[in-house]
Write an enzyme that holds these catalytic residues in place. Structure first.
Site, short mmCIF file in Angstrom:
data_model
loop_
_atom_site.label_atom_id
_atom_site.label_comp_id
_atom_site.label_asym_id
_atom_site.label_seq_id
_atom_site.Cartn_x
_atom_site.Cartn_y
_atom_site.Cartn_z
N ARG A 51 6.67 20.91 2.22
CA ARG A 51 6.51 19.60 2.89
C ARG A 51 7.86 18.92 3.08
O ARG A 51 8.10 18.25 4.08
CB ARG A 51 5.59 18.69 2.09
CG ARG A 51 5.38 17.40 2.85
CD ARG A 51 4.52 16.41 2.18
NE ARG A 51 5.00 16.02 0.88
CZ ARG A 51 4.25 15.39 -0.02
NH1 ARG A 51 3.00 15.12 0.26
NH2 ARG A 51 4.74 15.05 -1.18
N LYS A 145 7.73 12.29 4.92
CA LYS A 145 8.08 11.53 3.71
C LYS A 145 9.55 11.12 3.83
O LYS A 145 10.44 11.71 3.21
CB LYS A 145 7.82 12.41 2.47
CG LYS A 145 7.68 11.60 1.19
CD LYS A 145 7.09 12.50 0.11
CE LYS A 145 7.22 11.93 -1.28
NZ LYS A 145 6.41 10.76 -1.55
N GLU A 178 -4.46 5.49 3.45
CA GLU A 178 -3.98 5.91 2.12
C GLU A 178 -3.43 4.72 1.36
O GLU A 178 -3.35 3.61 1.89
CB GLU A 178 -2.88 6.97 2.28
CG GLU A 178 -1.67 6.44 3.03
CD GLU A 178 -0.59 7.48 3.29
OE1 GLU A 178 -0.57 8.52 2.61
OE2 GLU A 178 0.24 7.23 4.18
#
Ligand SMILES: Cc1ncc(COP(=O)(O)O)c(C=O)c1O
Length: 298
Positions: A51, A145, A178
């Site tokens: 990721r 991210k 989220e």
């Protein structure tokens, strides 16, 4: 700390610095990721590294090292730190430059990593949450991210100001997104485990592992099914159980939302069972998920 600027590991806190002209510092042009270090093993590092590199690619940052080299540096760093339980956090940045908006004059991308000593334990108590009024990130920025966590910080601060643990985002369609540093999962009254769709969120490595582990509960008859789909606020608030899911938790029960109980307002049986499965996976799961740190080799 490891820094590619000086090309090595330092144990001297005075040297654990990054240059002010690094594009990540003054323009937010950087990405990061985390992995849990537990009892001398790194948990699920490979999923986090995949990721990490996907985030870097979305942020238009090329890694100065291959994935294998990044992995080796992180393992060596964990060994050098002598820390057995904590978190490993690492960043890729466009690198030092001339303080401009454009990264054109950044000399080369940089890689930094640090080990943070920390303790972890299973969360047996539930927390309360609120719906965030801080604007949700757009899909491009929510799914990478990056170091731009200002909305996440404000969302957490908003919750703390209102006496809650954290806030969660709801998108323009009224569907659940989220939390500020965690995904959310729901257990319906019909015993279905539901995870919000990945388009608007950072679809976590922990949620991906949860999908695999929860199938054991389906086999045992505790859960009916596991699904990833859009979840409306109305449906979510009518859940029997709800939880945060994130790599350093890994499961945190949610028992109250906007001052209303979730289910009977107690930590549910399925949440406890999922949490137990995770702790078993972290402490003694398969070798594909756990990397033993070679402390003695240094
Ligand atoms: C915004 C956000 N969503 C979800 C997560 C959960 O991701 P993971 O399970 O990979 O830790 C995180 C974790 O840092 C996060 O910051």
């Amino acid at each position: 700390m490891y820094s590619s600027v000086f090309g090595g590991i330092t144990l001297d806190p005075a040297l654990m610095v990054i240059p002010l002209d690094d594009h990540m510092v003054h323009r937010g042009h950087g990405v990061f990721d985390t992995a849990m270090l537990f009892n001398g093993y790194l948990y699920d590092l490979d999923a986090h590294l995949d990721r990490f590199l996907a985030s870097a690619s979305k942020a238009k940052i090329s890694s100065p090292f291959t994935s294998r080299t990044l992995r080796n540096i992180l393992i060596q760093l964990a060994a050098a730190s002598k820390c057995r339980t904590g978190s490993l956090r690492y960043w890729l940045s466009a690198g030092p430059g001339d303080f401009s908006l454009s990264p054109k004059r950044c000399s080369q991308p940089t890689f930094y990593a640090i080990v943070i000593s920390q303790t972890f334990s299973q969360h047996n108590e539930g927390v309360s949450i609120i719906t965030s009024t801080v604007p949700i990130k757009s899909p491009l920025f929510a799914t990478m991210k990056s170091v731009n966590y200002l909305p996440n910080v404000h969302s957490k601060m908003e919750a703390e100001e209102r006496g809650a643990f954290a806030s969660i985002w709801v998108d323009e369609k009224g569907c659940i997104a989220e939390g500020p540093n965690a995904n959310v999962a729901f257990i319906s009254k019909e015993k279905e485990l539901t995870l919000p769709s990945p388009e608007r969120i950072l679809f976590g490595c922990t949620v991906k592992r949860l999908i695999v582990l929860a199938n054991k509960l389906v086999e045992r008859g505790l859960l009916r099914s596991v699904v990833v789909r859009d979840v409306t606020v109305e449906e979510a608030k009518d859940s029997a159980e709800m939880m945060f899911v994130s790599s350093l938790l890994p499961i945190l029960p949610i028992i109250e939302w906007d001052n209303q109980p979730i289910g009977d307002g107690m930590v549910g049986e399925i949440t406890r069972a999922i949490s137990a499965l995770f702790w078993e996976d972290i402490a003694s799961g398969p070798s594909t998920r756990r990397i033993r740190i070679p402390y003695k080799n240094l």
